[in-house]
Design a protein around this motif. Structure first.
Motif, short mmCIF file in Angstrom:
data_model
loop_
_atom_site.label_atom_id
_atom_site.label_comp_id
_atom_site.label_asym_id
_atom_site.label_seq_id
_atom_site.Cartn_x
_atom_site.Cartn_y
_atom_site.Cartn_z
N GLY A 8 38.26 52.77 25.01
CA GLY A 8 38.28 51.32 24.97
C GLY A 8 39.65 50.73 25.26
N SER A 9 40.66 51.60 25.38
CA SER A 9 41.99 51.14 25.78
C SER A 9 42.01 50.86 27.28
CB SER A 9 43.05 52.17 25.41
OG SER A 9 43.16 52.30 24.00
N HIS A 10 42.99 50.08 27.72
CA HIS A 10 43.07 49.67 29.11
C HIS A 10 44.43 50.04 29.71
CE1 HIS A 10 39.69 47.36 27.66
NE2 HIS A 10 39.42 46.91 28.86
N LEU A 11 44.42 50.30 31.01
CA LEU A 11 45.65 50.44 31.78
C LEU A 11 45.73 49.26 32.74
CD1 LEU A 11 48.19 51.96 32.75
CD2 LEU A 11 46.71 53.22 34.35
N GLU A 15 43.08 57.97 37.49
CA GLU A 15 42.16 59.10 37.38
C GLU A 15 41.65 59.24 35.94
OE1 GLU A 15 42.03 63.91 38.36
OE2 GLU A 15 43.89 62.79 38.62
N GLY A 16 40.34 59.39 35.79
CA GLY A 16 39.73 59.53 34.48
C GLY A 16 39.44 58.21 33.80
N LEU A 17 39.81 57.11 34.43
CA LEU A 17 39.56 55.78 33.89
C LEU A 17 38.50 55.07 34.73
CD1 LEU A 17 43.27 54.65 33.36
CD2 LEU A 17 41.80 55.86 31.73
N GLU A 18 37.94 54.02 34.18
CA GLU A 18 36.94 53.22 34.91
C GLU A 18 37.60 51.93 35.38
OE1 GLU A 18 33.03 50.47 33.98
OE2 GLU A 18 33.60 52.03 32.54
N LEU A 19 37.77 51.80 36.71
CA LEU A 19 38.35 50.58 37.26
C LEU A 19 37.40 49.41 37.04
CD1 LEU A 19 39.91 51.76 40.64
CD2 LEU A 19 41.14 50.60 38.82
N LEU A 20 37.93 48.30 36.58
CA LEU A 20 37.13 47.11 36.36
C LEU A 20 37.19 46.22 37.60
CD1 LEU A 20 38.21 46.40 32.68
CD2 LEU A 20 36.19 47.64 33.48
N ARG A 43 41.32 38.84 40.68
CA ARG A 43 40.71 37.77 39.86
C ARG A 43 41.42 36.44 40.03
NH1 ARG A 43 36.95 39.17 35.72
NH2 ARG A 43 36.40 41.38 35.89
N ALA A 44 41.91 36.19 41.24
CA ALA A 44 42.58 34.91 41.52
C ALA A 44 41.54 33.82 41.72
CB ALA A 44 43.45 35.04 42.77
N PRO A 45 41.83 32.61 41.28
CA PRO A 45 40.83 31.53 41.37
C PRO A 45 40.55 31.07 42.79
CG PRO A 45 42.93 30.69 40.57
CD PRO A 45 43.05 32.19 40.61
N ASP A 46 41.49 31.30 43.70
CA ASP A 46 41.27 30.92 45.10
C ASP A 46 41.36 32.17 45.95
OD1 ASP A 46 43.92 31.39 44.74
OD2 ASP A 46 44.56 29.31 45.05
N SER A 47 41.74 32.04 47.20
CA SER A 47 41.86 33.21 48.08
C SER A 47 43.29 33.30 48.61
CB SER A 47 40.87 33.11 49.24
OG SER A 47 39.54 33.06 48.76
N PRO A 48 44.23 33.72 47.78
CA PRO A 48 45.63 33.77 48.21
C PRO A 48 45.87 34.86 49.24
CG PRO A 48 45.36 34.80 46.06
CD PRO A 48 44.04 34.19 46.41
N VAL A 49 46.98 34.69 49.96
CA VAL A 49 47.38 35.70 50.94
C VAL A 49 47.77 36.97 50.19
CG1 VAL A 49 49.11 36.25 52.71
CG2 VAL A 49 48.17 33.92 52.54
N ALA A 68 45.60 46.42 39.33
CA ALA A 68 44.28 46.80 38.84
C ALA A 68 44.31 46.88 37.33
CB ALA A 68 43.83 48.15 39.43
N VAL A 69 43.11 46.79 36.75
CA VAL A 69 42.90 47.01 35.32
C VAL A 69 41.76 48.00 35.17
CG1 VAL A 69 42.24 45.96 33.12
CG2 VAL A 69 43.68 44.68 34.73
N ALA A 70 41.98 49.02 34.34
CA ALA A 70 40.97 50.05 34.13
C ALA A 70 40.82 50.30 32.64
CB ALA A 70 41.36 51.34 34.85
N VAL A 71 39.65 50.82 32.26
CA VAL A 71 39.38 51.10 30.84
C VAL A 71 39.21 52.60 30.64
CG1 VAL A 71 36.88 50.75 31.11
CG2 VAL A 71 37.95 50.47 28.85
N LYS A 72 39.67 53.08 29.51
CA LYS A 72 39.50 54.49 29.16
C LYS A 72 38.11 54.68 28.54
CE LYS A 72 41.57 58.23 26.39
NZ LYS A 72 42.72 58.63 25.55
#
Length: 269
Positions: free
Chosen positions: A188-191, A235-240, A251-257, A264-268
């Motif tokens: 449940g921890s995140h990277l 490796e070994g984590l689940e990319l969100l 997860r930007a609100p618009d479409s930036p360059v 990235a954010v991933a969960v263990k």
């Protein structure tokens, strides 16, 4: 050194004659905690690689979105921010404690000028906790040991590694650092990670000459990596969602360059 206090004579290590990453980065995002040498090198790098200011701002904006996401949508209440950098507006503890005042944050850095500003970092909510560790990313076991004084490693922790592994030049060592820290935190921890890339699809070719100039004229030395190598840190984590993308677009609100810095954010599991 006890957590949160500048060691006696600590500022003696401060070398204002050589540009330093924390201060140059601060200059690029419009901060005031930098010296003429940092401004000179910062301008030179920006002249060679103009998008570097955009990368610095995008990385900072990513931090805000990622901390809010992890706190609001993932319910994490503990953050281990390795490679803190100089405090600016909306630091990790401010964002997390705005969502949940009982959030606990440990900052880790070993830069003398950041140590000078430790007290600025250490102003959190009464309900939560904010601590500072003077430690090197190359010594993950010491980081974990000392962070455990403030964080409960039986509960999920968000491990923040924004723009820090690029200062670990040995790739195997960088992967081992991630493995050792993630091994210490529970399911449940995140990277939360950002890292510069030289991948051409993100316009990263210009990183190579700019980083060579940096390594010849500033400290500490830095490296960019391919997206494939950066992805292996997870490796070994689940990319969100949305996975590993340019940090400007995560997860930007618009479409930036896009900028040549993956995020990235991933969960263990």
């Amino acid at each position: 050194m006890s957590d949160g206090h500048t060691p006696s004579g600590g500022s003696a290590k401060l070398n204002t004659g050589v540009a330093h990453n924390a201060r140059v980065w601060n200059y690029w995002i419009g901060g005031k905690d930098n010296y003429e040498v940092d401004q000179q090198v910062g301008e030179q790098v920006a002249g060679m690689f103009p998008i570097i200011r955009d990368i610095a701002r995008a990385d900072r904006d990513f931090l805000g979105r990622a901390v809010r996401f992890v706190a609001e949508e993932r319910g994490v209440r503990q953050f281990l921010d390795i490679g803190t950098g100089l405090p600016t507006a909306d630091n990790t503890h401010e964002i997390a404690q705005r969502v949940a005042p009982d959030s606990r944050i440990v900052y880790v850095d070993n830069d003398p000028i950041v140590l000078v500003h430790a007290r600025t970092l250490l102003t959190g909510t009464r309900e939560g906790a904010t601590a500072y560790i003077d430690a090197d990313v190359h010594d993950p076991d010491a980081i974990v040991e000392r962070a455990a004084r403030t964080l409960d490693f039986t509960k999920p922790v968000a491990v923040m590694m924004l723009g820090i592994l690029n200062f670990v030049l040995d790739y195997d060592k960088a992967r081992e650092i991630v493995r050792r820290v993630l091994a210490a935190v529970p399911s449940g921890s995140h990277l939360v990670l950002t890292h510069p890339t030289f991948d051409s699809e993100l316009g990263g070719e210009g990183q190579i000459p700019a980083m060579k100039f940096w390594n010849d004229n500033a400290t500490p030395p830095i490296t960019a990596r391919s997206g494939t190598d950066i992805a292996a840190f997870f490796e070994g984590l689940e990319l969100l969602e949305p996975g590993m993308v340019s940090c400007a677009q995560w997860r930007a609100p618009d479409s930036p360059v896009p900028v040549p810095q993956y995020g990235a954010v991933a969960v263990k599991p």
